[in-house]
Design a protein around this motif. Structure first.
Motif, PDB file in Angstrom:
ATOM      1  N   THR A 110       0.567  -0.972  -0.003  1.00  0.00           N
ATOM      2  CA  THR A 110      -0.701  -0.131   0.056  1.00  0.00           C
ATOM      3  C   THR A 110       0.782   1.266   0.267  1.00  0.00           C
ATOM      4  O   THR A 110       0.242   2.847   0.162  1.00  0.00           O
ATOM      5  CB  THR A 110      -0.775  -0.331   1.156  1.00  0.00           C
ATOM      6  N   ALA A 111       2.166   1.290   0.039  1.00  0.00           N
ATOM      7  CA  ALA A 111       2.982   2.276   0.241  1.00  0.00           C
ATOM      8  C   ALA A 111       4.667   1.752  -0.515  1.00  0.00           C
ATOM      9  O   ALA A 111       5.044   0.771  -0.060  1.00  0.00           O
ATOM     10  CB  ALA A 111       2.882   3.132   1.642  1.00  0.00           C
ATOM     11  N   LEU A 112       4.899   2.613  -0.375  1.00  0.00           N
ATOM     12  CA  LEU A 112       6.989   2.010  -1.329  1.00  0.00           C
ATOM     13  C   LEU A 112       7.782   3.211  -1.024  1.00  0.00           C
ATOM     14  O   LEU A 112       7.290   4.479  -2.090  1.00  0.00           O
ATOM     15  CB  LEU A 112       6.431   1.506  -2.520  1.00  0.00           C
ATOM     16  N   GLU A 113       8.619   3.298  -0.858  1.00  0.00           N
ATOM     17  CA  GLU A 113       9.864   4.814  -1.105  1.00  0.00           C
ATOM     18  C   GLU A 113      10.618   3.376  -1.434  1.00  0.00           C
ATOM     19  O   GLU A 113      11.324   2.892  -1.426  1.00  0.00           O
ATOM     20  CB  GLU A 113      10.006   5.433   0.059  1.00  0.00           C
ATOM     21  N   THR A 114      11.271   4.863  -1.964  1.00  0.00           N
ATOM     22  CA  THR A 114      12.752   4.156  -2.745  1.00  0.00           C
ATOM     23  C   THR A 114      13.622   5.576  -2.680  1.00  0.00           C
ATOM     24  O   THR A 114      13.405   6.282  -2.989  1.00  0.00           O
ATOM     25  CB  THR A 114      12.837   3.416  -3.950  1.00  0.00           C
ATOM     26  N   THR A 115      15.057   5.578  -3.062  1.00  0.00           N
ATOM     27  CA  THR A 115      15.957   6.236  -3.126  1.00  0.00           C
ATOM     28  C   THR A 115      16.458   6.289  -4.945  1.00  0.00           C
ATOM     29  O   THR A 115      16.812   7.497  -5.346  1.00  0.00           O
ATOM     30  CB  THR A 115      17.340   5.941  -2.388  1.00  0.00           C
ATOM     31  N   ALA A 116      16.285   5.259  -5.327  1.00  0.00           N
ATOM     32  CA  ALA A 116      15.957   5.263  -6.632  1.00  0.00           C
ATOM     33  C   ALA A 116      15.581   5.628  -7.979  1.00  0.00           C
ATOM     34  O   ALA A 116      14.299   5.993  -7.465  1.00  0.00           O
ATOM     35  CB  ALA A 116      15.959   3.628  -7.360  1.00  0.00           C
ATOM     36  N   PRO A 117      16.068   6.684  -8.596  1.00  0.00           N
ATOM     37  CA  PRO A 117      14.883   7.700  -8.783  1.00  0.00           C
ATOM     38  C   PRO A 117      14.002   7.825  -9.919  1.00  0.00           C
ATOM     39  O   PRO A 117      13.801   6.243 -10.304  1.00  0.00           O
ATOM     40  CB  PRO A 117      16.450   7.807 -10.613  1.00  0.00           C
TER      41      PRO A 117
END
Length: 117
Positions: A110-117
């Motif tokens: 339900t949620a996603l965060e990443t440091t990838a561009p």
């Protein structure tokens, strides 16, 4: 607050869903899988966010296969699991954070965060 040890309260089903979701996300980030295939494990809002253009395609260049380097999961409540992962995409190391929720009999991102561009 409490100390959460790796695997603390995380059963095999949740771990399998989390690892599958991480693999799918990494492949989408690497451009080796279309974002619409995330619908297998993610809610529509996450799929739409991942479908946004991510820069120029690597045409004619060798594609470096993405790798999942490590994952950790915890269950802050019976219907919620949180997973963090360290991944390699295009030869660079990035972090991922996913929130999985149990809804209507299945686990979904339900949620996603990443440091990838």
């Amino acid at each position: 607050m409490r100390l959460v040890r790796p695997g603390d309260g995380v059963d095999a089903e949740v771990r399998a869903v989390a690892e599958a979701a991480v693999r799918l996300v990494v492949e989408v980030l690497a451009g080796t899988r279309p974002a619409n295939q995330l619908s297998l494990v993610a809610v529509p809002a996450v799929c739409r966010a991942m479908a946004a253009p991510r820069g120029p395609a690597a045409r004619g260049r060798r594609v470096v296969p993405p790798k999942v380097l490590s994952t950790r999961s915890q269950r802050p409540s019976p219907s919620v699991a949180e997973t963090v992962a360290v991944v390699a995409v295009a030869g660079r190391v990035h972090a991922l954070a996913l929130r999985l929720e149990h809804r209507r009999g299945r686990w979904r991102c339900t949620a996603l965060e990443t440091t990838a561009p």
